[in-house]
Write a protein that holds these residues in place. Structure first.
Motif, PDB file in Angstrom:
ATOM      1  N   ASP A  61      -5.320  -1.561   3.590  1.00 28.32           N
ATOM      2  CA  ASP A  61      -5.070  -1.718   2.236  1.00 28.32           C
ATOM      3  C   ASP A  61      -3.920  -2.375   1.904  1.00 28.32           C
ATOM      4  OD1 ASP A  61      -6.161  -0.829  -0.502  1.00 28.32           O
ATOM      5  OD2 ASP A  61      -4.238   0.183  -0.656  1.00 28.32           O
ATOM      6  N   PHE A 104      -6.685   3.827  -3.089  1.00 28.25           N
ATOM      7  CA  PHE A 104      -6.642   2.584  -2.473  1.00 28.25           C
ATOM      8  C   PHE A 104      -6.267   1.579  -3.532  1.00 28.25           C
ATOM      9  CE2 PHE A 104      -9.245   4.570   0.910  1.00 28.25           C
ATOM     10  CZ  PHE A 104      -8.150   4.100   1.964  1.00 28.25           C
ATOM     11  N   ASP A 105      -5.758   0.509  -3.348  1.00 25.48           N
ATOM     12  CA  ASP A 105      -5.599  -0.782  -4.091  1.00 25.48           C
ATOM     13  C   ASP A 105      -6.687  -1.527  -3.853  1.00 25.48           C
ATOM     14  OD1 ASP A 105      -4.244  -2.421  -6.024  1.00 25.48           O
ATOM     15  OD2 ASP A 105      -3.330  -3.435  -4.254  1.00 25.48           O
ATOM     16  N   ARG A 106      -7.143  -1.975  -2.695  1.00 26.37           N
ATOM     17  CA  ARG A 106      -8.091  -2.808  -2.380  1.00 26.37           C
ATOM     18  C   ARG A 106      -9.142  -2.735  -1.605  1.00 26.37           C
ATOM     19  NH1 ARG A 106      -5.201  -8.567  -1.149  1.00 26.37           N
ATOM     20  NH2 ARG A 106      -7.417  -9.232  -1.906  1.00 26.37           N
ATOM     21  N   VAL A 107      -8.937  -1.600  -0.819  1.00 25.95           N
ATOM     22  CA  VAL A 107      -9.970  -1.442   0.228  1.00 25.95           C
ATOM     23  C   VAL A 107     -11.489  -1.032  -0.335  1.00 25.95           C
ATOM     24  CG1 VAL A 107     -10.797   0.476   1.754  1.00 25.95           C
ATOM     25  CG2 VAL A 107      -8.366  -0.528   2.121  1.00 25.95           C
ATOM     26  N   LYS A 129     -11.997  -6.539   2.690  1.00 30.15           N
ATOM     27  CA  LYS A 129     -11.562  -5.196   3.168  1.00 30.15           C
ATOM     28  C   LYS A 129     -12.255  -4.115   3.249  1.00 30.15           C
ATOM     29  CE  LYS A 129      -6.556  -6.419   2.398  1.00 30.15           C
ATOM     30  NZ  LYS A 129      -5.267  -5.771   2.012  1.00 30.15           N
ATOM     31  N   ASN A 130     -13.076  -4.218   2.144  1.00 34.18           N
ATOM     32  CA  ASN A 130     -14.258  -2.906   2.231  1.00 34.18           C
ATOM     33  C   ASN A 130     -15.402  -3.075   3.367  1.00 34.18           C
ATOM     34  OD1 ASN A 130     -17.111  -1.850   0.644  1.00 34.18           O
ATOM     35  ND2 ASN A 130     -15.294  -0.918   0.581  1.00 34.18           N
TER      36      ASN A 130
END
Length: 244
Positions: free
Chosen positions: A127, A82-85, A91-92
């Motif tokens: 993501d 994942f880049d951002r999750v 997003k998390n």
């Protein structure tokens, strides 16, 4: 005997000083519990422990025995990095909501490969999603997940049938005798969301955060009506806070 399978991490519990017990929704075996030793012993192992964050998608080689309640993992690595999750707060929080909802719904252990692929895809879509899509993602997932468990809502909304009966999962003309229904603008928005087939289409659904909160609460009530012992979702309050 070993098997190669992908898995989505649902929950991780520390065990002893060096190990973790991990609940994973696997591609091949449904929900499984794994003992993973030696991932919390030193700095070089901290990266290994990071693989077992909830919502992580792993590529694994596992030992599997149908007669055992706890399995073991021989090898593991990221299947999708994942880049951002796992790092972005919003997003998390959405991913944790999705994972908790999934865990409450899944029978154990029962293979459901189409559901696995759906969950894998939506996590990757989350993501990549922009801010507008991300804001409505939990609503989309809540509605789409019902398709896999036999109680999807029927999108039969019209000017006459404009009240969503949560016990029946259908729009009706007259207000039900029970309190489990959605009416007015929220019913119309739900119909709009039910028409969304891919996450990118969520950008066209413009919602104030107060309406988003109310809908998420209604959808939790819907699950509670259709899944025994569903209870309350711990992540819902956190999600309300981060979505403003």
């Amino acid at each position: 005997m070993t098997h190669k399978t992908k898995g989505i991490v649902l929950r991780t519990i520390k065990y002893g000083e060096t190990s973790v017990v991990v609940t994973i929704f696997t591609e091949l075996f449904g929900v499984q519990t794994y003992m993973v030793n030696g991932v919390r012993t030193a700095k070089k192992s901290s990266a290994k422990a990071n693989h077992f964050q909830p919502a992580a998608i792993l590529d694994m080689i596992v030992y599997h025995n149908d007669l055992q309640s706890m399995q073991r993992i021989k090898e593991f690595k990221w299947d999708y990095l994942f880049d951002r999750v796992l790092s972005d707060v919003i997003k998390n929080s959405i991913a944790l909501y999705m994972v908790e909802l999934l865990q409450k719904c899944l029978p154990q252990p029962e293979q459901n490969t189409p559901l696995f692929y759906f969950c894998e895809d939506v996590l990757i879509q989350l993501d990549k999603a922009n801010k507008s899509v991300t804001a409505n993602f939990a609503l989309y997932f809540s509605l789409q997940l019902t398709h896999f468990f036999g109680f999807k809502m029927n999108d039969d909304f019209n000017e006459q049938q404009n009240i969503l009966d949560l016990q029946e999962g259908s729009f009706v003309k007259d207000q039900p005798a029970h309190p489990n229904f959605i009416d007015g603008e929220l019913a119309m928005i739900t119909s709009q969301l039910l028409k969304v087939m891919q996450p990118f289409e969520l950008e066209d659904v413009k919602l104030h955060h107060d309406k988003r909160r109310l809908l998420l609460q209604h959808y939790q009530d819907y699950y509670a009506l259709h899944i025994a012992d569903f209870g309350k979702m711990k992540t819902l309050m956190i999600l309300h806070e981060v979505l403003g």
